[in-house]
Design an enzyme around this catalytic site. Structure first.
Site, PDB file in Angstrom:
ATOM      1  N   TYR A   1      33.972  40.112  53.020  1.00  0.00           N
ATOM      2  CA  TYR A   1      33.971  41.507  53.442  1.00  0.00           C
ATOM      3  C   TYR A   1      34.070  41.633  54.961  1.00  0.00           C
ATOM      4  O   TYR A   1      34.806  42.471  55.478  1.00  0.00           O
ATOM      5  CB  TYR A   1      32.721  42.223  52.932  1.00  0.00           C
TER       6      TYR A   1
ATOM      7  N   TYR B   1      35.095  41.121  40.731  1.00  0.00           N
ATOM      8  CA  TYR B   1      34.745  39.810  40.198  1.00  0.00           C
ATOM      9  C   TYR B   1      35.980  38.933  40.132  1.00  0.00           C
ATOM     10  O   TYR B   1      37.042  39.369  39.669  1.00  0.00           O
ATOM     11  CB  TYR B   1      34.131  39.935  38.797  1.00  0.00           C
ATOM     12  N   VAL B   2      35.815  37.706  40.593  1.00  0.00           N
ATOM     13  CA  VAL B   2      36.847  36.674  40.480  1.00  0.00           C
ATOM     14  C   VAL B   2      36.193  35.459  39.834  1.00  0.00           C
ATOM     15  O   VAL B   2      35.113  35.026  40.261  1.00  0.00           O
ATOM     16  CB  VAL B   2      37.426  36.306  41.870  1.00  0.00           C
TER      17      VAL B   2
ATOM     18  N   GLY C   1      37.750  31.536  46.706  1.00  0.00           N
ATOM     19  CA  GLY C   1      38.215  30.797  47.870  1.00  0.00           C
ATOM     20  C   GLY C   1      39.724  30.694  47.966  1.00  0.00           C
ATOM     21  O   GLY C   1      40.257  30.101  48.893  1.00  0.00           O
TER      22      GLY C   1
ATOM     23  N   GLY D   1      41.744  33.402  48.052  1.00  0.00           N
ATOM     24  CA  GLY D   1      42.284  34.652  48.585  1.00  0.00           C
ATOM     25  C   GLY D   1      42.401  35.739  47.531  1.00  0.00           C
ATOM     26  O   GLY D   1      42.818  36.856  47.835  1.00  0.00           O
TER      27      GLY D   1
END
Length: 160
Positions: free
Chosen positions: A133, A88-89, A95, A97
């Site tokens: 991915y 999770y970000v 976007g 990286g």
């Protein structure tokens, strides 16, 4: 430019981890399925017999994401594998990286641990994640169908 770091999670991170788990569940339209609490996460991530690993992604020293994994096993390879349960970000950092950094961290962990595989699952509608991915070279495993028993069905089947 944001400076990202990744470190092993500690019990002090459990509040942030629970927040990220809940945010991910909301994104996946499954918030009602979250049963985790700070106490249960502390016990299962860091307590005796824990079988998981966890890392925290920080942006300029502030937690903005996490990864949680465990080891699986391949009889054909006779080697363990690393299975990514959650990545999770936070939306403000997508976007950038950051997700790819977490994936690379886990790939390095898998290589360092002698794993034969690094695997995970993704919802078929999560095209932003699928693009990431595929960009790192991961391939979908469409010949395998994942099955699950949980809740009442698991208890009923276990009871015979």
């Amino acid at each position: 430019m944001t400076s990202f770091t990744i470190r092993n999670a500690t019990p002090d991170d459990v509040g942030a981890i629970l927040r990220f788990i809940t945010e991910l569940a909301i994104y996946e339209k499954a918030e009602h399925e979250v049963e985790a609490t700070e106490e249960s996460l502390t016990r299962t991530l860091f307590g005796p017999g824990a079988v998981t690993g966890a890392a925290i992604l920080e942006a300029d020293g502030v937690p903005v994401g996490h990864a949680i994994w465990f080891y699986s096993y391949s009889t054909w390879q006779a080697r363990k594998g690393l299975y990514l349960e959650d990545l999770y970000v936070s939306p403000d950092y997508r976007g950038s990286g950051a997700g790819k950094l977490l994936l690379r961290y886990l790939a390095k962990t898998a290589v360092d641990e002698g794993c034969g595989r690094f695997e995970w699952s993704v919802l078929d509608w999560n095209t932003p994640a699928i693009r990431v991915y595929e960009a790192v070279g991961a391939e979908p495993q469409s010949e395998w169908i994942r099955y699950r028993l949980s809740g009442d069905r698991l208890r009923d089947f276990a009871a015979g």
